[in-house]
Design an enzyme around this catalytic site. Structure first.
Site, mmCIF file in Angstrom:
data_model
loop_
_atom_site.group_PDB
_atom_site.id
_atom_site.type_symbol
_atom_site.label_atom_id
_atom_site.label_comp_id
_atom_site.label_asym_id
_atom_site.label_seq_id
_atom_site.Cartn_x
_atom_site.Cartn_y
_atom_site.Cartn_z
ATOM 1 N N GLU A 174 36.035 -2.655 30.130
ATOM 2 C CA GLU A 174 35.611 -4.060 30.223
ATOM 3 C C GLU A 174 34.365 -4.181 31.105
ATOM 4 O O GLU A 174 33.449 -4.964 30.805
ATOM 5 C CB GLU A 174 36.761 -4.885 30.823
ATOM 6 C CG GLU A 174 36.693 -6.355 30.508
ATOM 7 C CD GLU A 174 38.012 -7.040 30.875
ATOM 8 O OE1 GLU A 174 38.833 -7.215 29.972
ATOM 9 O OE2 GLU A 174 38.207 -7.363 32.057
ATOM 10 N N GLU A 233 31.396 -3.209 29.136
ATOM 11 C CA GLU A 233 31.049 -4.297 28.217
ATOM 12 C C GLU A 233 30.328 -5.431 28.964
ATOM 13 O O GLU A 233 29.330 -5.970 28.478
ATOM 14 C CB GLU A 233 32.360 -4.829 27.622
ATOM 15 C CG GLU A 233 32.277 -5.279 26.201
ATOM 16 C CD GLU A 233 33.632 -5.839 25.746
ATOM 17 O OE1 GLU A 233 34.681 -5.426 26.293
ATOM 18 O OE2 GLU A 233 33.611 -6.701 24.850
ATOM 19 N N CYS A 272 43.026 -9.389 29.193
ATOM 20 C CA CYS A 272 44.233 -8.581 29.436
ATOM 21 C C CYS A 272 45.519 -9.393 29.404
ATOM 22 O O CYS A 272 46.600 -8.827 29.389
ATOM 23 C CB CYS A 272 44.116 -7.811 30.737
ATOM 24 S SG CYS A 272 43.541 -8.786 32.091
ATOM 25 N N SER A 312 36.194 -10.333 26.028
ATOM 26 C CA SER A 312 36.034 -8.881 25.932
ATOM 27 C C SER A 312 36.916 -8.361 24.801
ATOM 28 O O SER A 312 37.984 -8.917 24.530
ATOM 29 C CB SER A 312 36.482 -8.268 27.256
ATOM 30 O OG SER A 312 36.755 -6.903 27.101
ATOM 31 N N LYS A 352 54.155 -10.296 26.839
ATOM 32 C CA LYS A 352 53.977 -8.853 26.619
ATOM 33 C C LYS A 352 54.939 -8.336 25.552
ATOM 34 O O LYS A 352 54.651 -7.366 24.872
ATOM 35 C CB LYS A 352 54.181 -8.092 27.928
ATOM 36 C CG LYS A 352 53.088 -8.311 28.955
ATOM 37 C CD LYS A 352 51.852 -7.513 28.640
ATOM 38 C CE LYS A 352 50.713 -7.805 29.592
ATOM 39 N NZ LYS A 352 49.423 -7.328 29.089
ATOM 40 N N GLU A 365 53.177 -9.072 22.499
ATOM 41 C CA GLU A 365 51.955 -8.270 22.383
ATOM 42 C C GLU A 365 52.257 -6.882 21.818
ATOM 43 O O GLU A 365 51.532 -6.380 20.969
ATOM 44 C CB GLU A 365 51.278 -8.154 23.763
ATOM 45 C CG GLU A 365 49.887 -7.527 23.698
ATOM 46 C CD GLU A 365 49.279 -7.281 25.078
ATOM 47 O OE1 GLU A 365 50.024 -6.985 26.026
ATOM 48 O OE2 GLU A 365 48.038 -7.372 25.205
ATOM 49 N N GLU A 412 48.063 -4.889 15.041
ATOM 50 C CA GLU A 412 46.891 -4.063 15.366
ATOM 51 C C GLU A 412 47.200 -3.043 16.455
ATOM 52 O O GLU A 412 46.379 -2.164 16.721
ATOM 53 C CB GLU A 412 45.697 -4.949 15.754
ATOM 54 C CG GLU A 412 45.828 -5.762 17.019
ATOM 55 C CD GLU A 412 46.489 -7.129 16.801
ATOM 56 O OE1 GLU A 412 47.273 -7.287 15.844
ATOM 57 O OE2 GLU A 412 46.239 -8.034 17.621
ATOM 58 N N CYS A 422 49.774 -12.842 37.048
ATOM 59 C CA CYS A 422 51.024 -12.182 36.620
ATOM 60 C C CYS A 422 52.140 -12.270 37.662
ATOM 61 O O CYS A 422 53.310 -12.197 37.310
ATOM 62 C CB CYS A 422 50.769 -10.718 36.315
ATOM 63 S SG CYS A 422 49.773 -10.513 34.866
HETATM 64 FE FE1 HC1 Z 1 49.662 -8.280 34.185
HETATM 65 FE FE2 HC1 Z 1 47.991 -6.687 33.283
HETATM 66 S S1 HC1 Z 1 47.819 -7.640 35.339
HETATM 67 S S2 HC1 Z 1 48.448 -8.696 32.304
HETATM 68 O O1 HC1 Z 1 48.972 -9.776 34.604
HETATM 69 O O2 HC1 Z 1 46.138 -6.846 32.920
HETATM 70 O O3 HC1 Z 1 52.064 -8.822 32.606
HETATM 71 O O4 HC1 Z 1 51.256 -7.469 36.542
HETATM 72 O O5 HC1 Z 1 50.625 -5.596 33.531
HETATM 73 O O6 HC1 Z 1 48.572 -5.322 30.623
HETATM 74 O O7 HC1 Z 1 47.674 -4.021 34.661
HETATM 75 C C1 HC1 Z 1 51.215 -8.666 33.296
HETATM 76 C C2 HC1 Z 1 50.701 -7.851 35.685
HETATM 77 C C3 HC1 Z 1 49.856 -6.457 33.649
HETATM 78 C C4 HC1 Z 1 48.306 -5.781 31.671
HETATM 79 C C5 HC1 Z 1 47.750 -4.997 34.117
#
Ligand code: HC1
Ligand code: SF4
Length: 579
Positions: free
Chosen positions: A282, A285, A308, A328, A367, A370, A375, A512
């Site tokens: 990132e 980028e 993220c 990104s 998550k 996700e 993909e 998070c």
């Molecule tokens: Fe997160 Fe991440 S910080 S998104 O907040 O970018 O869930 O803790 O794991 O993938 O590293 C959450 C936290 C986490 C991702 C990272």
């Protein structure tokens, strides 16, 4: 000031104070169910609908709901006389007359406000038998809605509409038929829900719960043909201890590793390693877009937005699809860890991709969704098989008869367990962009960053901005946490009013650390601040605090990936977005 009497005590409060607040001020905690106070967000949800918080005001015929009744001069209030207690009990019995009796197997049992309030009120018999609701249970990839358990407190609606501005949930129908649901009572999966989980985090009953993957994990751990590896998100270590009675902000990194090893994982790795990897991709980028901008390229998309947080990705896909080329393309750390484990680590370990199960421990419910996105699968096999929330992990540790407090501290396995302080702070709002700034500064200027603490990027205000000096180049950075705040920054971009070069967005208030899968914090922002402080402490204690100095990241590029944003990185570590 207003003078009144509560339970025979003289009280003085400012105009506008509710009876509930005034009572709290003298140490009298009136029970509530629908009421919700969201600390620093300035949101107070007080529909006065559940009527558990009623009190007697002398001279008035009806009992008054204390959460939305203002104090008046000379009022004499009784918060727990016989009439009040009987009324509360009756209200509770009526609520329970339309509530399933499956407390023993309910996911919320032991953590349910309805259950604990019934206990507190001493309800031992149910005198009312009424019609029972029979809604179809709605299973989405992240969240389960069981509306038979809904008590119409409408806290979820406030989170979804006022805090997150998503508008996926609202009250529909009237009277006995009324329920909080997506429009036309469609399934959550078909709605604009982002799976941020903030509704789950405030639901007082088992009406909204996370999809539980613990049984699947127990099965996989018992399968001798599978190599089961785990990655742990940054924010989990700052909150897991709360489930075992530890103070908010207690870091339990080493104990968590020890618990995971004892649960039977073959290797215990860290998502923070993948967070360092995310910064490499990132950050590259970001610098590429900045350089093109400085070269006068009119087509370059600025500001670049972090990508993220899957709740945030879902939000812009649903609500700002015309802007999907601005974020990104870097995958989230969770989704970078998966392909590195299944393509690089599996080879190192001499096992086949299909024999490796990658599990993530996340503070987040989005998550779970996700992991399942098409993909992020190869021939139907997900890069990350499934995700377990912090709360689910706590339950698993308890099921295995372990007390986290008494476990020894252990270290993560390598090579995917080594992380820098930059990876750790991803879990708090502002942390991702601070981590990116540490690396981008050094790569751009060729100089060593003497002070890696970008204090201006830290804090809990919903929208923050700071300018970082890249040796003469002012880089304007914006930060938003909570989707309602994100919406404001997006509208500015759409209207051509944004002055930022880069923006970090996290769906959950606090980032998070305040995720929908964390121990419940009941909107208490002091808990979020302690969790954030814990992550900054872990960062301070790390020998290496810049992602590009992580020796295992350097090795990964040398041995496997080539260069950041190179061909293999693009294939394995980047993504695209959908309308
Ligand atoms: Fe997160 Fe991440 S910080 S998104 O907040 O970018 O869930 O803790 O794991 O993938 O590293 C959450 C936290 C986490 C991702 C990272
Ligand atoms: Fe709304 Fe988030 Fe709940 Fe979905 S998960 S209904 S977006 S609060």
């Amino acid at each position: 000031m207003i003078k009144l009497t509560i339970d025979k005590k003289q009280v003085e409060v400012p105009q506008g104070t509710t009876i509930l607040e005034a009572a709290k001020g003298i140490g009298v905690d009136i029970p509530t169910l629908c009421y919700m106070h969201l600390g620093d967000m300035g949101i107070e949800h007080k529909p006065g609908g559940c009527r558990i918080c009623v009190v007697e005001v002398e001279g008035r015929r009806n009992l008054a709901p204390s959460c939305n009744s203002k104090c008046e001069q000379g009022m004499v209030i009784h918060t727990h006389n016989m009439r009040v207690l009987n009324a509360r009990k009756t209200v509770m019995e009526l609520m329970l007359s339309d509530h399933p009796f499956d407390c023993l197997v309910c996911a919320k049992s032991g953590n349910c406000d309805l259950q604990s309030t019934a206990q507190q009120l001493g309800v031992r018999e149910l005198h009312y038998k009424g019609e029972q609701s029979t809604y179809k249970v709605d299973y989405s990839p992240s969240i389960i809605r069981d509306m038979d358990k809904c008590i119409m407190c409408r806290r979820c609606e406030t989170m979804c509409n006022d805090v997150q501005t998503v508008g996926a949930l609202s009250a529909v129908n009237r009277g006995f038929q009324s329920v909080v649901a997506p429009a036309f009572e469609m399934d959550l999966e078909k709605s604009t829900c982002t799976y941020c989980g903030q509704c789950v985090a405030v639901c007082p009953t088992g009406a909204l719960t996370e999809k539980d993957h613990t049984n699947q994990l127990i099965r996989d751990l018992a399968d001798p043909k599978k190599t089961v590896v785990v990655q742990t998100a940054p924010a989990v270590r700052a909150a897991l201890g709360e489930e075992f009675g530890m103070e908010p902000g207690t870091l339990v990194t080493g104990k968590m590793v020890s618990a995971l090893r004892q649960l039977g994982f073959n290797s215990v790795f860290d998502t923070d390693f993948a967070a360092d990897l995310t910064i490499m991709e990132e950050g590259t980028e970001l610098l590429d877009r900045l350089k093109r901008h400085l070269d006068g390229d009119k087509d370059v998309k600025l500001p670049i937005l972090t990508s993220c947080c899957p709740g945030w990705v879902n939000f812009f896909e649903h609500h700002f699809p015309e802007m999907k080329d601005i974020p990104s393309t870097a995958r989230s750390p969770q989704q970078m860890f998966g392909p590195i484990a299944k393509n690089y680590l599996a080879k190192e370990m001499g096992i086949k991709r299909e024999d490796m199960i990658v599990v993530s421990i996340m503070p987040c419910l989005a998550k779970k969704y996700e992991c399942q996105r098409d993909e992020f699968k190869v021939d139907g096999d997900p890069d990350v098989n499934y995700s377990i929330s912090t709360r689910e992990l706590a339950n698993l540790i308890k099921q295995a008869n372990m007390d986290l407090k008494t476990l020894p501290d252990e270290e993560f396995d390598n090579p995917l367990g080594e992380s820098t302080g930059a990876g750790v702070i991803f879990g708090a709002t502002g942390g991702v962009i601070e981590a990116a700034a540490r690396t981008a500064y050094e790569v751009y200027t060729g100089k060593t960053l003497e002070n890696v603490n970008f204090e201006a990027l830290r804090g809990m205000e919903g929208i923050r901005s700071a300018t970082v000096d890249f040796n003469g180049l002012d880089v304007n950075i914006g930060i938003a946490h909570g989707l309602g705040n994100a919406r404001k920054l997006l509208e500015d971009i759409r209207d051509g009013k944004s002055q930022y070069h880069a923006i970090e967005i996290m769906a959950c208030p606090g980032g998070c650390i305040g995720g929908g899968g964390q121990p419940l914090h009941h909107g208490d922002s002091s808990i979020l601040k302690k969790r954030a402080a814990a992550l900054y402490r872990e960062d301070e204690g790390k020998a290496i605090r810049k992602s590009h100095e992580n020796p295992y990241i350097i090795k990964l590029y040398e041995e496997f990936l080539g260069k950041p944003c190179g061909e293999l990185s693009h294939k394995l570590l980047h993504t695209h977005y959908f309308d």
